[in-house]
Design a protein around this motif. Structure first.
Motif, PDB file in Angstrom:
ATOM      1  N   VAL A 108      -6.289 -10.110  20.075  1.00 53.64           N
ATOM      2  CA  VAL A 108      -6.758 -11.166  19.175  1.00 53.64           C
ATOM      3  C   VAL A 108      -7.593 -10.476  18.107  1.00 53.64           C
ATOM      4  O   VAL A 108      -8.654  -9.915  18.408  1.00 53.64           O
ATOM      5  CB  VAL A 108      -7.578 -12.238  19.912  1.00 53.64           C
ATOM      6  N   GLN A 109      -7.096 -10.477  16.879  1.00 45.81           N
ATOM      7  CA  GLN A 109      -7.689  -9.688  15.798  1.00 45.81           C
ATOM      8  C   GLN A 109      -8.363 -10.595  14.767  1.00 45.81           C
ATOM      9  O   GLN A 109      -7.911 -11.718  14.526  1.00 45.81           O
ATOM     10  CB  GLN A 109      -6.610  -8.842  15.134  1.00 45.81           C
ATOM     11  N   PHE A 110      -9.420 -10.066  14.168  1.00 55.01           N
ATOM     12  CA  PHE A 110     -10.209 -10.818  13.204  1.00 55.01           C
ATOM     13  C   PHE A 110     -10.416  -9.966  11.959  1.00 55.01           C
ATOM     14  O   PHE A 110     -10.981  -8.870  12.039  1.00 55.01           O
ATOM     15  CB  PHE A 110     -11.568 -11.199  13.799  1.00 55.01           C
ATOM     16  N   THR A 111      -9.934 -10.449  10.822  1.00 56.11           N
ATOM     17  CA  THR A 111     -10.153  -9.751   9.556  1.00 56.11           C
ATOM     18  C   THR A 111     -11.231 -10.490   8.773  1.00 56.11           C
ATOM     19  O   THR A 111     -11.360 -11.714   8.851  1.00 56.11           O
ATOM     20  CB  THR A 111      -8.864  -9.674   8.723  1.00 56.11           C
ATOM     21  N   GLU A 119      -5.082  -8.181   4.096  1.00 48.61           N
ATOM     22  CA  GLU A 119      -5.666  -7.454   2.973  1.00 48.61           C
ATOM     23  C   GLU A 119      -7.166  -7.231   3.100  1.00 48.61           C
ATOM     24  O   GLU A 119      -7.775  -6.650   2.217  1.00 48.61           O
ATOM     25  CB  GLU A 119      -5.379  -8.211   1.662  1.00 48.61           C
ATOM     26  N   ALA A 120      -7.771  -7.697   4.181  1.00 49.96           N
ATOM     27  CA  ALA A 120      -9.225  -7.595   4.319  1.00 49.96           C
ATOM     28  C   ALA A 120      -9.660  -6.159   4.553  1.00 49.96           C
ATOM     29  O   ALA A 120      -8.888  -5.309   4.998  1.00 49.96           O
ATOM     30  CB  ALA A 120      -9.703  -8.477   5.464  1.00 49.96           C
ATOM     31  N   GLU A 121     -10.931  -5.907   4.261  1.00 50.42           N
ATOM     32  CA  GLU A 121     -11.489  -4.569   4.430  1.00 50.42           C
ATOM     33  C   GLU A 121     -11.788  -4.252   5.891  1.00 50.42           C
ATOM     34  O   GLU A 121     -11.726  -3.099   6.307  1.00 50.42           O
ATOM     35  CB  GLU A 121     -12.783  -4.439   3.610  1.00 50.42           C
ATOM     36  N   GLU A 122     -12.127  -5.273   6.675  1.00 53.28           N
ATOM     37  CA  GLU A 122     -12.558  -5.048   8.051  1.00 53.28           C
ATOM     38  C   GLU A 122     -11.633  -5.759   9.025  1.00 53.28           C
ATOM     39  O   GLU A 122     -11.140  -6.855   8.759  1.00 53.28           O
ATOM     40  CB  GLU A 122     -13.988  -5.554   8.252  1.00 53.28           C
ATOM     41  N   CYS A 123     -11.409  -5.130  10.185  1.00 49.59           N
ATOM     42  CA  CYS A 123     -10.603  -5.728  11.238  1.00 49.59           C
ATOM     43  C   CYS A 123     -11.187  -5.329  12.587  1.00 49.59           C
ATOM     44  O   CYS A 123     -11.402  -4.145  12.847  1.00 49.59           O
ATOM     45  CB  CYS A 123      -9.145  -5.281  11.142  1.00 49.59           C
ATOM     46  N   ALA A 199       1.060  -5.696  11.504  1.00 48.98           N
ATOM     47  CA  ALA A 199       0.611  -6.830  12.296  1.00 48.98           C
ATOM     48  C   ALA A 199      -0.422  -6.410  13.311  1.00 48.98           C
ATOM     49  O   ALA A 199      -1.251  -7.206  13.732  1.00 48.98           O
ATOM     50  CB  ALA A 199       1.795  -7.490  12.996  1.00 48.98           C
ATOM     51  N   GLY A 200      -0.392  -5.155  13.721  1.00 46.44           N
ATOM     52  CA  GLY A 200      -1.411  -4.660  14.634  1.00 46.44           C
ATOM     53  C   GLY A 200      -2.358  -3.739  13.914  1.00 46.44           C
ATOM     54  O   GLY A 200      -2.737  -2.715  14.450  1.00 46.44           O
ATOM     55  N   ALA A 201      -2.719  -4.071  12.684  1.00 47.73           N
ATOM     56  CA  ALA A 201      -3.341  -3.099  11.806  1.00 47.73           C
ATOM     57  C   ALA A 201      -4.795  -2.876  12.096  1.00 47.73           C
ATOM     58  O   ALA A 201      -5.452  -3.638  12.757  1.00 47.73           O
ATOM     59  CB  ALA A 201      -3.187  -3.542  10.364  1.00 47.73           C
ATOM     60  N   ALA A 204      -9.068   3.407  11.846  1.00 44.66           N
ATOM     61  CA  ALA A 204     -10.512   3.558  11.977  1.00 44.66           C
ATOM     62  C   ALA A 204     -11.170   3.204  10.671  1.00 44.66           C
ATOM     63  O   ALA A 204     -10.813   3.705   9.620  1.00 44.66           O
ATOM     64  CB  ALA A 204     -10.852   4.993  12.382  1.00 44.66           C
ATOM     65  N   GLY A 205     -12.119   2.285  10.736  1.00 49.02           N
ATOM     66  CA  GLY A 205     -12.781   1.839   9.521  1.00 49.02           C
ATOM     67  C   GLY A 205     -12.275   0.507   9.059  1.00 49.02           C
ATOM     68  O   GLY A 205     -12.733  -0.008   8.059  1.00 49.02           O
ATOM     69  N   GLY A 206     -11.293  -0.105   9.779  1.00 46.41           N
ATOM     70  CA  GLY A 206     -10.883  -1.452   9.428  1.00 46.41           C
ATOM     71  C   GLY A 206      -9.447  -1.515   9.016  1.00 46.41           C
ATOM     72  O   GLY A 206      -8.669  -0.594   9.197  1.00 46.41           O
ATOM     73  N   ALA A 207      -9.075  -2.664   8.443  1.00 47.56           N
ATOM     74  CA  ALA A 207      -7.690  -2.933   8.112  1.00 47.56           C
ATOM     75  C   ALA A 207      -7.305  -2.393   6.755  1.00 47.56           C
ATOM     76  O   ALA A 207      -6.190  -2.565   6.309  1.00 47.56           O
ATOM     77  CB  ALA A 207      -7.438  -4.442   8.163  1.00 47.56           C
ATOM     78  N   GLY A 208      -8.190  -1.751   6.073  1.00 47.94           N
ATOM     79  CA  GLY A 208      -7.886  -1.281   4.744  1.00 47.94           C
ATOM     80  C   GLY A 208      -6.780  -0.255   4.708  1.00 47.94           C
ATOM     81  O   GLY A 208      -6.215  -0.013   3.667  1.00 47.94           O
ATOM     82  N   GLY A 209      -6.454   0.362   5.848  1.00 44.47           N
ATOM     83  CA  GLY A 209      -5.417   1.349   5.875  1.00 44.47           C
ATOM     84  C   GLY A 209      -4.019   0.769   5.869  1.00 44.47           C
ATOM     85  O   GLY A 209      -3.047   1.506   5.825  1.00 44.47           O
ATOM     86  N   CYS A 210      -3.873  -0.534   5.935  1.00 47.06           N
ATOM     87  CA  CYS A 210      -2.545  -1.144   5.982  1.00 47.06           C
ATOM     88  C   CYS A 210      -1.861  -1.022   4.646  1.00 47.06           C
ATOM     89  O   CYS A 210      -2.466  -1.225   3.637  1.00 47.06           O
ATOM     90  CB  CYS A 210      -2.663  -2.617   6.353  1.00 47.06           C
TER      91      CYS A 210
END
Length: 210
Positions: A108-111, A119-123, A199-201, A204-210
């Protein structure tokens, strides 16, 4: 050599295949029926994918169903009480849809601190064991508060092994030994093909790497 998905899921036209896209879409529909973003003051929510991470003893796919919530572009520090409530809703939606499927754990992921599901910076994520998911769905008296207490008690601070109460997201699409199945839910959430593969993004450091 056949891909992991081809080898484990087989041909969709045979009885040997497991339609994970259908399971994902059923879970997504259940989540949409349980809540609306407006009710919880969040931007969006979806069941965005199913990671196939290995094969079981009978050569069945071992999976990680993934739900994702966008908490909001201006959110820098999530309301953890809200996060636990949303996590409970996600598990209640996903667990019945994946009955009979080998689930390693539920993600269960939260951006937040950015726009949209992808597209969020944090995940951040919660990784929920099947045992705790089963209890939440079927055990009388094991409500969202009991689920939270059980998760916190069982979390040993290892972000890679469930249960994880609050850890960095995992990008299963970047693992050579895994593959991510996405169905109509990811498309309905507005994910591009590239975004859906995340989808499983959350490097390290959040979702910004997607």
């Amino acid at each position: 050599m056949p891909s992991l998905l081809d080898r484990l899921l087989g041909d969709d036209d045979t009885d040997e295949g497991i339609d994970l896209q259908k399971r994902e879409d059923e879970a997504h529909e259940a989540l949409q029926n349980r809540l609306t973003p407006e009710t919880y003051g969040i931007d969006d929510c979806a069941v965005t994918g199913v990671a196939v991470v290995n094969e079981g003893p009978d050569e069945e796919p071992i999976t990680v169903p993934i739900a994702r919530f966008s908490l909001g572009e201006d959110v820098e520090s999530p309301d953890l009480d809200l996060v636990w409530e949303l996590a409970s809703e996600a598990i209640e939606a996903m667990q019945p849809a994946f009955d009979g499927v080998f689930v390693r754990h539920y993600d269960v992921q939260f951006t937040f601190d950015g726009d949209g599901l992808f597209e969020a910076e944090e995940c951040r994520r919660m990784a929920v064991t099947p045992e705790l998911a089963d209890r939440l769905v079927s055990e009388t008296g094991f409500d969202a508060a009991a689920f939270k207490s059980a998760m916190l008690e069982a979390d040993d601070i290892d972000d890679h092994i469930a249960p994880v109460a609050w850890g960095e997201c995992v990008d299963y699409s970047r693992n050579d030994n895994a593959a991510v199945v996405t169905g109509a839910a990811a498309a309905a959430a507005g994910a591009s093909a590239a975004g859906a593969s995340c989808a499983g993004a959350g490097a390290a450091g959040g979702a910004g790497g997607c």
